[in-house]
Write a protein that holds these residues in place. Structure first.
Motif, PDB file in Angstrom:
ATOM      1  N   GLU A 133      89.892  45.619  37.505  1.00 16.00           N
ATOM      2  CA  GLU A 133      91.143  45.847  38.233  1.00 16.00           C
ATOM      3  C   GLU A 133      91.929  44.556  38.405  1.00 16.00           C
ATOM      4  N   GLU A 134      91.228  43.445  38.552  1.00 16.61           N
ATOM      5  CA  GLU A 134      91.908  42.157  38.751  1.00 16.61           C
ATOM      6  C   GLU A 134      92.754  41.763  37.545  1.00 16.61           C
ATOM      7  N   ASN A 135      92.397  42.236  36.358  1.00 16.54           N
ATOM      8  CA  ASN A 135      93.178  41.880  35.173  1.00 16.54           C
ATOM      9  C   ASN A 135      94.601  42.430  35.218  1.00 16.54           C
ATOM     10  N   SER A 136      94.817  43.456  36.025  1.00 18.33           N
ATOM     11  CA  SER A 136      96.172  43.995  36.158  1.00 18.33           C
ATOM     12  C   SER A 136      97.023  43.119  37.082  1.00 18.33           C
ATOM     13  N   LYS A 137      96.386  42.157  37.755  1.00 15.53           N
ATOM     14  CA  LYS A 137      97.089  41.296  38.715  1.00 15.53           C
ATOM     15  C   LYS A 137      97.184  39.850  38.219  1.00 15.53           C
ATOM     16  N   LEU A 138      97.034  39.651  36.937  1.00 16.89           N
ATOM     17  CA  LEU A 138      96.997  38.288  36.408  1.00 16.89           C
ATOM     18  C   LEU A 138      98.257  37.490  36.726  1.00 16.89           C
ATOM     19  N   ASP A 147     101.751  29.946  24.397  1.00 19.86           N
ATOM     20  CA  ASP A 147     102.055  31.222  23.731  1.00 19.86           C
ATOM     21  C   ASP A 147     100.805  32.075  23.561  1.00 19.86           C
ATOM     22  N   ASN A 148      99.688  31.452  23.186  1.00 23.74           N
ATOM     23  CA  ASN A 148      98.434  32.204  23.049  1.00 23.74           C
ATOM     24  C   ASN A 148      98.034  32.812  24.390  1.00 23.74           C
ATOM     25  N   ARG A 149      98.146  32.020  25.442  1.00 17.40           N
ATOM     26  CA  ARG A 149      97.797  32.516  26.788  1.00 17.40           C
ATOM     27  C   ARG A 149      98.662  33.717  27.159  1.00 17.40           C
ATOM     28  N   GLN A 150      99.952  33.585  26.924  1.00 20.31           N
ATOM     29  CA  GLN A 150     100.877  34.663  27.270  1.00 20.31           C
ATOM     30  C   GLN A 150     100.555  35.934  26.485  1.00 20.31           C
ATOM     31  N   ASN A 151     100.271  35.796  25.203  1.00 19.09           N
ATOM     32  CA  ASN A 151      99.969  36.962  24.369  1.00 19.09           C
ATOM     33  C   ASN A 151      98.711  37.682  24.842  1.00 19.09           C
ATOM     34  N   ILE A 152      97.674  36.920  25.179  1.00 22.48           N
ATOM     35  CA  ILE A 152      96.417  37.537  25.616  1.00 22.48           C
ATOM     36  C   ILE A 152      96.594  38.211  26.973  1.00 22.48           C
ATOM     37  N   ILE A 153      97.342  37.585  27.866  1.00 22.73           N
ATOM     38  CA  ILE A 153      97.625  38.200  29.161  1.00 22.73           C
ATOM     39  C   ILE A 153      98.395  39.506  28.974  1.00 22.73           C
ATOM     40  N   ASP A 154      99.376  39.496  28.114  1.00 22.94           N
ATOM     41  CA  ASP A 154     100.166  40.711  27.866  1.00 22.94           C
ATOM     42  C   ASP A 154      99.277  41.844  27.361  1.00 22.94           C
ATOM     43  N   ILE A 155      98.332  41.519  26.490  1.00 27.24           N
ATOM     44  CA  ILE A 155      97.420  42.545  25.967  1.00 27.24           C
ATOM     45  C   ILE A 155      96.521  43.081  27.074  1.00 27.24           C
TER      46      ILE A 155
END
Length: 229
Positions: free
Chosen positions: A64-69, A32-40
């Motif tokens: 730019e790579e963060n938009s492709k996580l 859940d923590n991983r998902q929340n941080i990725i969403d942010i």
């Protein structure tokens, strides 16, 4: 035995693995923590991300790579991270047993195992996302995940990443020169060498670490070990 390595700012681009599958990662309690941080992270446009991550235009591609996580290619975590420590570790030459005894701290994933398939990302342990520190976003979840491991833990993470999830019983290592001054520039190199030397072994105590051939340890302060180089 579990050896926790620090992550690195430098990472290998690309990969030939399928997109990130969060459910497949080790330490599933961190999901859940991983998902929340990725969403942010995915909410920021590139220009905003560069400001939040405090990186220059030269590193724009990393933001730019963060938009492709969730869509970009993945590779094993131990190959994703690069730099001085990972050069000294030389993962490709380690045994399967050595791989099994390693883990890697991460601001984005908390902690992962070497074979976990992860994408390229840019996020540091000292970053604030919407004014919340990474420490506050992780809370005590990393600590709980690591304490649940029935292993003798050697924590080679830097202070920033230890703060995201401390394990009181873990052995930590600092690197000093013969004059008692803390080594900063080559700290990661020496820790990479130590990890390479002990990974794959059956160590159960701080004394076992001190007996590692080719290394000099001068003092033990509780669970903190000093390596002299």
């Amino acid at each position: 035995m579990l050896i926790i390595l620090p992550p690195s700012e430098t990472k290998a681009f690309g990969g030939d693995g399928d997109p990130l599958d969060l459910a497949s990662l080790s330490f599933p309690s961190l999901h859940d923590n991983r998902q929340n941080i990725i969403d942010i992270l995915r909410q920021y446009d590139v220009d905003e991300a560069m400001k939040v991550l405090k990186i220059s235009e030269a590193l724009r591609a990393e933001a730019e790579e963060n938009s492709k996580l969730l869509t970009g290619p993945t590779m094993p975590a131990l190959y994703r991270y690069t730099g001085v420590l990972y050069d000294a570790l030389d993962a490709k030459t380690l045994s399967d047993k050595a791989w099994d005894q390693l883990a890697i701290g991460s601001a984005l994933f908390g902690v992962v195992r070497p074979r976990d398939m992860i994408p390229f990302y840019r996020l540091s342990g000292g970053t604030k996302l919407y004014d919340a520190t990474m420490k506050s976003r992780w809370g005590n979840s990393i600590t709980k995940a690591l304490e649940a491991e029935d292993d003798f833990i050697i924590d080679l993470r830097s202070g920033t990443y230890q703060a995201l999830g401390r394990v009181k019983s873990a052995v930590t290592v600092r690197v000093e020169n013969s004059e008692g001054k803390v080594i900063s520039h080559f700290n990661k190199f020496h820790k990479g060498q130590l990890a390479r030397a002990i990974a794959g072994k059956d160590l159960h105590s701080i004394e076992d670490i001190m007996d590692t051939p080719g290394f000099r340890f001068t003092e033990v302060n509780g669970t903190q070990l000093t390596m002299v180089v």
